[in-house]
Design an enzyme around this catalytic site. Structure first.
Site, PDB file in Angstrom:
ATOM      1  N   CYS A   1     -23.484   6.182  85.992  1.00 23.11           N
ATOM      2  CA  CYS A   1     -23.369   7.115  87.166  1.00 23.11           C
ATOM      3  C   CYS A   1     -22.539   6.830  88.108  1.00 23.11           C
ATOM      4  O   CYS A   1     -22.034   7.802  88.911  1.00 23.11           O
ATOM      5  CB  CYS A   1     -24.445   8.063  87.391  1.00 23.11           C
ATOM      6  SG  CYS A   1     -25.308   8.897  86.056  1.00 23.11           S
TER       7      CYS A   1
ATOM      8  N   HIS B   1     -21.022  12.792 107.429  1.00 21.82           N
ATOM      9  CA  HIS B   1     -21.427  13.253 106.372  1.00 21.82           C
ATOM     10  C   HIS B   1     -21.760  12.357 105.213  1.00 21.82           C
ATOM     11  O   HIS B   1     -21.379  11.438 105.128  1.00 21.82           O
ATOM     12  CB  HIS B   1     -20.309  14.388 105.622  1.00 21.82           C
ATOM     13  CG  HIS B   1     -19.302  15.319 106.586  1.00 21.82           C
ATOM     14  ND1 HIS B   1     -20.300  16.355 107.089  1.00 21.82           N
ATOM     15  CD2 HIS B   1     -18.637  15.205 107.397  1.00 21.82           C
ATOM     16  CE1 HIS B   1     -19.237  16.895 107.956  1.00 21.82           C
ATOM     17  NE2 HIS B   1     -18.327  16.233 108.102  1.00 21.82           N
TER      18      HIS B   1
ATOM     19  N   ASN C   1     -26.932  17.326  87.177  1.00 19.77           N
ATOM     20  CA  ASN C   1     -26.614  15.964  87.173  1.00 19.77           C
ATOM     21  C   ASN C   1     -25.410  15.865  86.381  1.00 19.77           C
ATOM     22  O   ASN C   1     -25.384  15.867  85.249  1.00 19.77           O
ATOM     23  CB  ASN C   1     -27.715  14.807  86.672  1.00 19.77           C
ATOM     24  CG  ASN C   1     -27.144  13.437  86.991  1.00 19.77           C
ATOM     25  OD1 ASN C   1     -26.063  13.103  87.176  1.00 19.77           O
ATOM     26  ND2 ASN C   1     -28.234  12.678  86.786  1.00 19.77           N
TER      27      ASN C   1
ATOM     28  N   HIS D   1     -23.903  -5.096  92.129  1.00 18.78           N
ATOM     29  CA  HIS D   1     -24.364  -5.155  90.817  1.00 18.78           C
ATOM     30  C   HIS D   1     -25.715  -6.156  90.885  1.00 18.78           C
ATOM     31  O   HIS D   1     -25.657  -7.273  91.282  1.00 18.78           O
ATOM     32  CB  HIS D   1     -23.243  -5.717  90.111  1.00 18.78           C
ATOM     33  CG  HIS D   1     -23.228  -5.358  88.501  1.00 18.78           C
ATOM     34  ND1 HIS D   1     -24.511  -5.436  87.988  1.00 18.78           N
ATOM     35  CD2 HIS D   1     -22.627  -4.803  87.780  1.00 18.78           C
ATOM     36  CE1 HIS D   1     -24.264  -5.116  86.577  1.00 18.78           C
ATOM     37  NE2 HIS D   1     -23.188  -4.717  86.382  1.00 18.78           N
TER      38      HIS D   1
ATOM     39  N   HIS E   1     -25.691  10.555  95.407  1.00 19.87           N
ATOM     40  CA  HIS E   1     -25.440  10.742  93.841  1.00 19.87           C
ATOM     41  C   HIS E   1     -26.656  11.907  93.648  1.00 19.87           C
ATOM     42  O   HIS E   1     -27.705  11.421  93.741  1.00 19.87           O
ATOM     43  CB  HIS E   1     -25.348   9.726  92.943  1.00 19.87           C
ATOM     44  CG  HIS E   1     -25.764   9.734  91.513  1.00 19.87           C
ATOM     45  ND1 HIS E   1     -24.923  10.781  90.858  1.00 19.87           N
ATOM     46  CD2 HIS E   1     -26.719   9.536  90.838  1.00 19.87           C
ATOM     47  CE1 HIS E   1     -25.383  10.769  89.618  1.00 19.87           C
ATOM     48  NE2 HIS E   1     -26.416  10.146  89.590  1.00 19.87           N
TER      49      HIS E   1
END
Length: 439
Positions: free
Chosen positions: A167, A332, A369, A246, A336
């Site tokens: 995602c 703002h 989603n 990562h 996700h």
């Protein structure tokens, strides 16, 4: 023999050279977001919770326990009745063949690309860079090749299709396009983000793999980037920062979101119980890299002092570290829309107010989603509400398998028209809505 003094002409020439090099170096780093568009599914593709439950019971795929679990997750998901799935998922039994997966992909991608190019009257042959991301559907020819074939892009276009990136792949695609724009001057880059729902339904009984059936919905986005000077005056945003994290070297992070087979050989994506913990750790690491670039010095000093105090008085029970006020760095937030718990966890960890997560909650409620494209539906919401003003800074926070956290910071450089048509325009007057908190 004494050396001749440096003349003013030589000094001036050196200054001009240094200034020119610095000027063009900075110009090479600029990335403008000219515009973007999100896919708006037809109302006929909506999946109200009542229809979802009936479909589970009639498709003869799941046992009673699996049905009850998915119903329970659906009721608590924060997803409303307007979220959509492809026509193939409405069928009994659902169709997950290659053909319908390709049809879903072309339906979404062709629509958003056509809308975006038409909006700015852009000739497809003027696109220099094309990047697409779709995590779990990786056909041959690739998705970028489908786009090239449909719209007649040039034969020397730089095209890349990303898969398996989860995602967070939307921001990864922006990062890749940004790097390519550094190399290729005066170029336009088209970035496409989506996830195909049709081929990825799980038909087993493992609970951690059933969650994906409930939360993922149909969607996609097309984003037009440029490093051309002439696009500065018509662009909406300028990219300020992009930070990628990562955590794949850690086993718990690696296994937190993983596509695998269950005991019966059925394939699905497993979401572990440790997901929120993993996401919080990854977000802290990402923030530690982003913070120095965006936070005012006063907030950085308060944070640094709290870390020092914690180390000095650790034995005395000093545990809390000061959480910087990110509202001083951004106007703002686009978090996700991976799930209600993810949005709430980010708000809690960053000490944000409820209104800061409004765009994320409303996107989850209306569209579900939509994976890597969810951040763009959230930005659409903010624009349609008329909340984004020239000079405002937007923080996009993406989470994905690996485990990855990616942040993109944009600065609005135009006066935006909230009446400009986008995926929220038809129903923006109905939002925000109160989402029931089902226990």
């Amino acid at each position: 023999m004494a050396e001749a003094p440096i003349s003013l002409i030589h000094l001036f020439a050196a200054f001009v050279i240094i200034f020119t090099v610095a000027y063009y170096s900075l110009r090479c780093k600029r990335v403008y977001l000219v515009n973007f568009t999100c896919y708006l599914p037809e109302d006929s593709l909506r999946t109200p919770i009542s229809n979802f439950i009936e479909h589970l019971e009639r498709c003869n795929v799941f046992n009673r326990e699996s049905i009850d679990f998915q119903v329970k997750v659906s009721e608590r998901s924060g997803i409303g009745d307007e979220a959509c799935v492809p026509i193939s998922i409405h069928e009994l039994p659902p169709d997950s063949t290659l053909n319908v997966s390709r049809e879903e992909t072309t339906q979404v991608m062709f629509t958003v690309v056509n809308d975006l190019l038409s909006k700015h009257n852009i000739n497809p042959k003027s696109i220099d860079i094309l990047v697409s991301n779709c995590s779990l559907f990786c056909p041959s020819p690739s998705i970028t090749t489908m786009i090239i074939n449909k719209f007649g892009f040039r034969s020397n276009i730089k095209s890349i299709s990303l898969s398996g990136m989860g995602c967070s792949a939307g921001i990864l695609s922006i990062s890749l396009a940004k790097d390519l724009l550094k190399v290729h001057k005066n170029s336009l880059a088209l970035v496409l983000s989506m996830e195909a729902v049709s081929p990825n339904g799980y038909k087993g009984s493992t609970k951690s793999m059933l969650i994906g059936n409930v939360i993922f919905r149909m969607g996609g986005a097309a984003i037009l980037l440029s490093n051309r000077h002439q696009d500065k005056h018509k662009a909406k945003y300028k990219l300020q920062h992009l930070v990628r994290t990562h955590m794949g070297s850690d086993d718990q992070s690696y296994l937190s979101v993983i596509q695998q087979q269950d005991e019966d050989g059925k394939v699905g994506v497993s979401l572990s119980r440790a997901l929120l913990h993993v996401a919080a750790n990854a977000l802290r690491t990402n923030i530690s890299q982003l913070g120095p670039h965006v936070l005012p010095y006063s907030e950085q000093l308060l944070y640094g002092w709290s870390v020092i105090c914690r180390k000095i008085w650790a034995m005395a029970g000093q545990k809390d570290v000061y959480v910087p006020n990110f509202r001083k760095a951004f106007e703002h937030f686009c978090i996700h829309a991976g799930g209600k718990a993810i949005i709430q966890a980010v708000e809690d960890n960053l000490r944000l107010q409820k209104e800061d997560g409004e765009a994320s909650r409303m996107t989850l409620y209306r569209f579900g989603n939509t994976s890597s494209s969810s951040l763009w539906y959230e930005l659409c919401y903010l624009e349609a509400k008329g909340k984004v003003r020239k000079g405002d800074r937007i923080w996009q926070i993406a989470f994905g398998s690996g485990f990855k956290v990616n942040s993109a910071v944009w600065k609005c450089i135009s006066n935006l028209d909230p009446k400009e048509s986008n995926a929220w325009s038809d129903r923006i007057h109905l939002y925000p809505v109160d989402i029931p908190n089902v226990l």
